[in-house]
Design a protein around this motif. Sequence first.
Motif, PDB file in Angstrom:
ATOM      1  N   GLY A  41       0.814  -1.181  -0.021  1.00  0.00           N
ATOM      2  CA  GLY A  41       0.091  -0.076  -0.065  1.00  0.00           C
ATOM      3  C   GLY A  41       0.801   1.191  -0.098  1.00  0.00           C
ATOM      4  N   LEU A  42       0.527   2.102  -0.984  1.00  0.00           N
ATOM      5  CA  LEU A  42       1.370   3.451  -0.978  1.00  0.00           C
ATOM      6  C   LEU A  42       0.775   4.410  -0.625  1.00  0.00           C
ATOM      7  N   THR A  43       0.791   4.927   0.369  1.00  0.00           N
ATOM      8  CA  THR A  43       0.167   6.209   0.865  1.00  0.00           C
ATOM      9  C   THR A  43       0.825   7.563   0.252  1.00  0.00           C
ATOM     10  N   VAL A 102      -7.957   5.257   3.440  1.00  0.00           N
ATOM     11  CA  VAL A 102      -8.625   4.190   2.282  1.00  0.00           C
ATOM     12  C   VAL A 102      -7.509   3.569   1.957  1.00  0.00           C
ATOM     13  N   VAL A 103      -6.407   3.793   1.679  1.00  0.00           N
ATOM     14  CA  VAL A 103      -5.334   2.969   1.055  1.00  0.00           C
ATOM     15  C   VAL A 103      -4.490   1.998   2.066  1.00  0.00           C
ATOM     16  N   ALA A 104      -4.678   2.424   3.226  1.00  0.00           N
ATOM     17  CA  ALA A 104      -4.271   1.507   4.289  1.00  0.00           C
ATOM     18  C   ALA A 104      -5.440   0.318   4.691  1.00  0.00           C
ATOM     19  N   LYS A 105      -6.758   0.672   4.641  1.00  0.00           N
ATOM     20  CA  LYS A 105      -7.955  -0.101   4.648  1.00  0.00           C
ATOM     21  C   LYS A 105      -8.072  -1.176   3.584  1.00  0.00           C
ATOM     22  N   GLN A 106      -7.819  -0.705   2.350  1.00  0.00           N
ATOM     23  CA  GLN A 106      -7.847  -1.602   1.171  1.00  0.00           C
ATOM     24  C   GLN A 106      -6.647  -2.413   0.988  1.00  0.00           C
ATOM     25  N   TYR A 114       2.845  -4.555   2.992  1.00  0.00           N
ATOM     26  CA  TYR A 114       3.884  -3.318   3.949  1.00  0.00           C
ATOM     27  C   TYR A 114       2.646  -1.981   3.321  1.00  0.00           C
ATOM     28  N   LEU A 115       2.987  -1.027   4.353  1.00  0.00           N
ATOM     29  CA  LEU A 115       2.397   0.262   3.909  1.00  0.00           C
ATOM     30  C   LEU A 115       3.548   1.389   3.894  1.00  0.00           C
ATOM     31  N   ILE A 116       3.671   1.992   2.731  1.00  0.00           N
ATOM     32  CA  ILE A 116       4.799   2.766   2.700  1.00  0.00           C
ATOM     33  C   ILE A 116       4.343   4.200   2.324  1.00  0.00           C
ATOM     34  N   SER A 143       5.603   0.401   7.436  1.00  0.00           N
ATOM     35  CA  SER A 143       4.975  -0.020   8.535  1.00  0.00           C
ATOM     36  C   SER A 143       4.279  -1.463   7.911  1.00  0.00           C
ATOM     37  N   SER A 144       3.903  -2.244   8.852  1.00  0.00           N
ATOM     38  CA  SER A 144       3.416  -3.539   8.596  1.00  0.00           C
ATOM     39  C   SER A 144       1.855  -3.293   8.497  1.00  0.00           C
ATOM     40  N   VAL A 145       1.222  -3.616   7.344  1.00  0.00           N
ATOM     41  CA  VAL A 145      -0.306  -3.526   7.115  1.00  0.00           C
ATOM     42  C   VAL A 145      -1.114  -4.124   8.103  1.00  0.00           C
ATOM     43  N   GLU A 146      -0.639  -5.535   8.528  1.00  0.00           N
ATOM     44  CA  GLU A 146      -1.223  -6.317   9.425  1.00  0.00           C
ATOM     45  C   GLU A 146      -1.306  -5.727  10.979  1.00  0.00           C
TER      46      GLU A 146
END
Length: 296
Positions: A41-43, A102-106, A114-116, A143-146
């Motif tokens: 996920g790319l914020t 929204v990006v993190a949830k999706q 990962y969330l960057i 960050s870890s998405v989970e």
Amino acid sequence: HQMKMKTQTLKMKNTILFLIVILSISSGISQNSKNKKTTIGLTTFEALDEKNYREAELLTETVKELFVESKRYIPLDRTTYAETAKYKEIEVQKNVSFINGVVAKQGLQKGAKYLIGGKLTAVEYADMKNGIDCKLSFSINISSVETGELMASETFTPGPISISADGIDEISAMSTQINLLRNKIGNFIIANTPFSVEIIQLEKTKKGANILINVGVDEGVEKGNRFAIYKVSSIAGLTRKQEIIKFSIDEVQGGISVGGIKKNMVDELDQLINDPNVELSCEEIECKICFNKFKI
């Protein structure tokens, strides 16, 4: 005549069953190939000053390009979803918390690992005789998405003062500064979002052995990319990774990549690979001199 019809029907059923099996196997191979890529996920980068929305967007797009060019990842960003893609220019920064939520949830729903993202902390421009000079500071967080846990963070700051302008205008000047940091950003990404592969075979040679791994052209692997093999174990509920060996890719053969190791490590590695009680992990590692990885 009835026996002949029954025989033809049976042959037809067997043919159909055979085709179903073949299609299932093909589908499985295709799925496995897709699964080699890591979904992330790319914020959107948040600008501490909203007026720097153009610079924050350029930074976000640059990081996205690095993920796309590497062919290792499937990036999900605000442009992926209609509810966030509708925001343009400064409206992106005004709604950045909602967009990134929204990006993190999706990302969680799509199985992203990962969330960057990050923050654009400062941008300064200076007029020079031959154009514009740019100095910027920003941070990238992984960050870890989970779990939401911050796994890595790094701040990128301006380099030495340049005697020449970075560009003819502000955006081209900032583009120059970001391009100068592309390899550094790329290596930070590699080091903190491990790209795991499978060891297919260990081929013994006169000089040592070749390690065959199950990634190649489609995953963007090139000669010179580096990997490490780790022995993975668990102690008191914690994961322990002991490095066994590092190797460089010598040749890419379609969907397989080949790297060589010296004789003194062959027997130990062969024993570990064939030990059903040992868990091994083969991951890409940082390569400070691999300029082919993140092209400028």
